[in-house]
Scaffold this motif. Sequence first.
Motif, PDB file in Angstrom:
ATOM      1  N   LEU A 209      50.595  41.371  35.025  1.00  0.00           N
ATOM      2  CA  LEU A 209      50.396  40.029  35.554  1.00  0.00           C
ATOM      3  C   LEU A 209      49.630  39.188  34.536  1.00  0.00           C
ATOM      4  CD1 LEU A 209      50.990  41.768  38.128  1.00  0.00           C
ATOM      5  CD2 LEU A 209      49.541  40.174  39.382  1.00  0.00           C
ATOM      6  N   PRO A 210      49.706  37.862  34.660  1.00  0.00           N
ATOM      7  CA  PRO A 210      48.896  37.016  33.772  1.00  0.00           C
ATOM      8  C   PRO A 210      47.412  37.337  33.935  1.00  0.00           C
ATOM      9  CG  PRO A 210      50.501  35.708  34.993  1.00  0.00           C
ATOM     10  CD  PRO A 210      50.528  37.082  35.591  1.00  0.00           C
ATOM     11  N   ALA A 211      46.647  37.008  32.925  1.00  0.00           N
ATOM     12  CA  ALA A 211      45.203  37.255  32.992  1.00  0.00           C
ATOM     13  C   ALA A 211      44.618  36.570  34.226  1.00  0.00           C
ATOM     14  CB  ALA A 211      44.529  36.737  31.732  1.00  0.00           C
TER      15      ALA A 211
END
Length: 259
Positions: free
Chosen positions: A204-206
Amino acid sequence: MEINANYTSLVAIGDSFTEGMSDLLPDGSYRGWADLLAGRMAARTPGFRYANLAVRGKLIGQIVDEQVDAAAAMQADVVTLVGGLNDTLRPKCDMGMVRGLLEEAVERLAPNCKQLVLMRSPTRNGPVQERFRPRMEELFAHVDDLAARHGALVVELYQVPALSDQRMWDVDRLHLTPEGHRRVAEAVWQALGYEPEDDWRAPLPAPVPPNWATQRIADARFARQYLLPWIGRRLTGRSSGDGRPPKRPELLPYEGPIA
């Protein structure tokens, strides 16, 4: 590369993970990875049949007593078995008994289907995982051993960072979100030999860290709505699945969204 595109039936057994919590539909029922997988398999095979005997809260002994013989009698092409993790989360857990019951289930199921599928289940990053990690890893080592001896597939979900990400878990911190279930369905799909449709392991994105107040409010809500009732059921010997029937108790032609 596809190994087998000719599976004509699927039976899923287990607990809330396989029942589909917390992939909630508008009508209040749960979908989950097994339903998603069945829809995709049905899209390839006219007359595809599907049963889901899983019920939330079930321990491995209950799965053996209530689901295994019924699943074996259906003689499905594919049977998925995920169980035992609820046992590891109990304050007192006889891991020898859990291993023995899981072995009994595999011995009954493996000769009565074309392909048995086992899993090393995903867990949410956090203190619960750390506290019970030794039991979980003992369970998963036994899963690997049983699969090797009985020709079962093992879907590795436990060591996939994306599935341990807290954002993949519902507010109850016990069950996957719809996106988590979608990724599990893709993982099983690929394990069965079907052509990959996406990278279910993709990170997932940060995350954006919540502020202190937001996190404390979330923790208080979790304790009030989920943790305390869960503790209450443990102390009184009750389960969230008591008296609840399986959602698809018979192996019938799949009727639902076709993926």
